[in-house]
Design a protein around this motif. Sequence first.
Motif, PDB file in Angstrom:
ATOM      1  N   PHE A 265      46.068  38.718  18.892  1.00 42.92           N
ATOM      2  CA  PHE A 265      47.342  39.186  19.423  1.00 42.92           C
ATOM      3  C   PHE A 265      48.291  37.991  19.530  1.00 42.92           C
ATOM      4  CE2 PHE A 265      50.299  41.288  22.291  1.00 42.92           C
ATOM      5  CZ  PHE A 265      50.213  42.625  21.895  1.00 42.92           C
ATOM      6  N   PRO A 266      49.587  38.192  19.236  1.00 46.25           N
ATOM      7  CA  PRO A 266      50.544  37.090  19.388  1.00 46.25           C
ATOM      8  C   PRO A 266      50.917  36.892  20.860  1.00 46.25           C
ATOM      9  CG  PRO A 266      51.667  39.055  18.580  1.00 46.25           C
ATOM     10  CD  PRO A 266      50.207  39.398  18.647  1.00 46.25           C
ATOM     11  N   VAL A 267      50.580  35.733  21.409  1.00 45.17           N
ATOM     12  CA  VAL A 267      50.803  35.450  22.826  1.00 45.17           C
ATOM     13  C   VAL A 267      51.895  34.388  22.971  1.00 45.17           C
ATOM     14  CG1 VAL A 267      49.778  34.591  24.970  1.00 45.17           C
ATOM     15  CG2 VAL A 267      48.435  36.054  23.429  1.00 45.17           C
ATOM     16  N   ILE A 268      52.903  34.696  23.752  1.00 49.26           N
ATOM     17  CA  ILE A 268      54.005  33.760  23.978  1.00 49.26           C
ATOM     18  C   ILE A 268      53.490  32.543  24.750  1.00 49.26           C
ATOM     19  CG2 ILE A 268      56.237  33.426  25.128  1.00 49.26           C
ATOM     20  CD1 ILE A 268      56.784  36.395  24.613  1.00 49.26           C
ATOM     21  N   GLY A 269      53.737  31.360  24.215  1.00 49.50           N
ATOM     22  CA  GLY A 269      53.332  30.119  24.872  1.00 49.50           C
ATOM     23  C   GLY A 269      52.047  29.533  24.357  1.00 49.50           C
ATOM     24  N   TYR A 270      51.298  30.309  23.555  1.00 41.01           N
ATOM     25  CA  TYR A 270      50.027  29.843  23.000  1.00 41.01           C
ATOM     26  C   TYR A 270      50.179  29.588  21.496  1.00 41.01           C
ATOM     27  CZ  TYR A 270      47.695  31.706  27.238  1.00 41.01           C
ATOM     28  OH  TYR A 270      47.290  31.974  28.512  1.00 41.01           O
ATOM     29  N   ALA A 271      49.184  28.886  20.921  1.00 40.93           N
ATOM     30  CA  ALA A 271      49.156  28.664  19.471  1.00 40.93           C
ATOM     31  C   ALA A 271      48.622  29.933  18.810  1.00 40.93           C
ATOM     32  CB  ALA A 271      48.283  27.465  19.128  1.00 40.93           C
ATOM     33  N   SER A 272      49.496  30.919  18.711  1.00 45.09           N
ATOM     34  CA  SER A 272      49.103  32.244  18.212  1.00 45.09           C
ATOM     35  C   SER A 272      48.928  32.246  16.699  1.00 45.09           C
ATOM     36  CB  SER A 272      50.179  33.267  18.611  1.00 45.09           C
ATOM     37  OG  SER A 272      50.117  33.503  20.002  1.00 45.09           O
ATOM     38  N   PRO A 273      48.185  33.276  16.188  1.00 44.07           N
ATOM     39  CA  PRO A 273      47.607  34.402  16.935  1.00 44.07           C
ATOM     40  C   PRO A 273      46.436  33.964  17.810  1.00 44.07           C
ATOM     41  CG  PRO A 273      46.922  34.495  14.647  1.00 44.07           C
ATOM     42  CD  PRO A 273      47.906  33.394  14.745  1.00 44.07           C
ATOM     43  N   TRP A 274      46.269  34.663  18.934  1.00 42.29           N
ATOM     44  CA  TRP A 274      45.217  34.346  19.899  1.00 42.29           C
ATOM     45  C   TRP A 274      44.074  35.330  19.731  1.00 42.29           C
ATOM     46  CZ3 TRP A 274      45.644  29.802  21.893  1.00 42.29           C
ATOM     47  CH2 TRP A 274      44.801  29.405  22.943  1.00 42.29           C
ATOM     48  N   SER A 275      42.850  34.838  19.848  1.00 42.56           N
ATOM     49  CA  SER A 275      41.698  35.696  19.591  1.00 42.56           C
ATOM     50  C   SER A 275      41.074  36.224  20.876  1.00 42.56           C
ATOM     51  CB  SER A 275      40.638  34.943  18.776  1.00 42.56           C
ATOM     52  OG  SER A 275      40.091  33.875  19.514  1.00 42.56           O
ATOM     53  N   PHE A 276      40.466  37.389  20.749  1.00 40.85           N
ATOM     54  CA  PHE A 276      39.748  38.043  21.843  1.00 40.85           C
ATOM     55  C   PHE A 276      38.428  38.579  21.288  1.00 40.85           C
ATOM     56  CE2 PHE A 276      44.201  38.146  22.753  1.00 40.85           C
ATOM     57  CZ  PHE A 276      44.318  37.962  24.118  1.00 40.85           C
ATOM     58  N   LEU A 277      37.365  38.466  22.074  1.00 37.63           N
ATOM     59  CA  LEU A 277      36.052  38.985  21.699  1.00 37.63           C
ATOM     60  C   LEU A 277      35.633  40.061  22.694  1.00 37.63           C
ATOM     61  CD1 LEU A 277      34.070  35.734  20.811  1.00 37.63           C
ATOM     62  CD2 LEU A 277      34.723  37.553  19.214  1.00 37.63           C
ATOM     63  N   VAL A 278      34.992  41.100  22.170  1.00 36.25           N
ATOM     64  CA  VAL A 278      34.583  42.233  22.998  1.00 36.25           C
ATOM     65  C   VAL A 278      33.108  42.523  22.754  1.00 36.25           C
ATOM     66  CG1 VAL A 278      34.980  44.658  23.550  1.00 36.25           C
ATOM     67  CG2 VAL A 278      36.896  43.217  22.793  1.00 36.25           C
ATOM     68  N   GLY A 279      32.314  42.464  23.810  1.00 34.01           N
ATOM     69  CA  GLY A 279      30.915  42.844  23.729  1.00 34.01           C
ATOM     70  C   GLY A 279      30.706  44.202  24.375  1.00 34.01           C
ATOM     71  N   VAL A 280      30.055  45.109  23.662  1.00 37.67           N
ATOM     72  CA  VAL A 280      29.830  46.464  24.170  1.00 37.67           C
ATOM     73  C   VAL A 280      28.345  46.678  24.432  1.00 37.67           C
ATOM     74  CG1 VAL A 280      29.860  48.911  23.555  1.00 37.67           C
ATOM     75  CG2 VAL A 280      31.857  47.485  23.101  1.00 37.67           C
ATOM     76  N   LYS A 281      28.031  47.188  25.604  1.00 43.79           N
ATOM     77  CA  LYS A 281      26.684  47.636  25.944  1.00 43.79           C
ATOM     78  C   LYS A 281      26.688  49.158  25.908  1.00 43.79           C
ATOM     79  CE  LYS A 281      23.195  47.384  29.642  1.00 43.79           C
ATOM     80  NZ  LYS A 281      22.891  46.827  30.985  1.00 43.79           N
TER      81      LYS A 281
END
Length: 278
Positions: A216-232
């Motif tokens: 996702f493009p985040v204002i103030g960060y070196a975008s694009p910024w990554s996110f990880l999702v673990g599902v149980k």
Amino acid sequence: MHFIEWYPRGYGVAFKIKEKLFETQSKYQRIEIYETEGFGKLLVLEGTVQLVEQGEESYHEPLVHPALLAHPNPRRVLIIGGGDGGTLREVLKHKTVEKAVMVEIDEMVVETSKIYLGIDRGAFEDPRAEVIIGDGMEYVKNTKEKLDVIIVDSTDPVGPAKQLFSEEFYRTAYNVLNDDGILITQAGSVYLFTNELLDAHKAMNSVFDKVYYFSFPVIGYASPWSFLVGVKGNIDFTKIDLKRAEGLELIYYDPERHETLFQMPKYVRDLLEGKLKL
């Protein structure tokens, strides 16, 4: 006057500064607050940008809402980090949430944010919220509660926060989630923390039933910024409850375009899926 956060390989993110409003050294880190020319206040921890007042939702919304809307009934939520209160604020927008516990190691971040930022917008006083000053990893190890969603709102996956991206942490977190549970974490700059993203993805993949990644493009960060999702369990993170999304008053994350989250650059996707080696 300006502030620059330097990333690896000589890449920087800069803001023009009107004035420095506050600076202190807590037990854990240097905390600074600046007034920028065009983005309101800027929170900096140990030289790294945490948020800018005008645009902070571009980080907090994708960190919170995709996970809570993908979960069938998120009632109990744990936030690790997030001392500024933005993540807690977004979590409490969800009417299904009965209890949200925020565990922040640095009390000074919470107090400074209350005084200078106020982005929690009353979340710290919400009766469903519990703020604990302590170590998030230790809390997960010792809690007797079962959780629906765990949100890791930590500093970057380097240095002191690195343990929150380890297989040990993910295994501990997996065990305290309910049979259907989600853990989501920010995972750094897609382009500049690629190795750290790959390491965290590998660790998460060795523990969770399903793992998703998005940017996702985040204002103030070196975008694009990554996110990880673990599902149980059997949750499909690519599908969300649009009915529950009504009335959330979002600015950046668009639930009706949830599928656009997964547009990761091809070479990074190939790396994550093992089709390409660094």
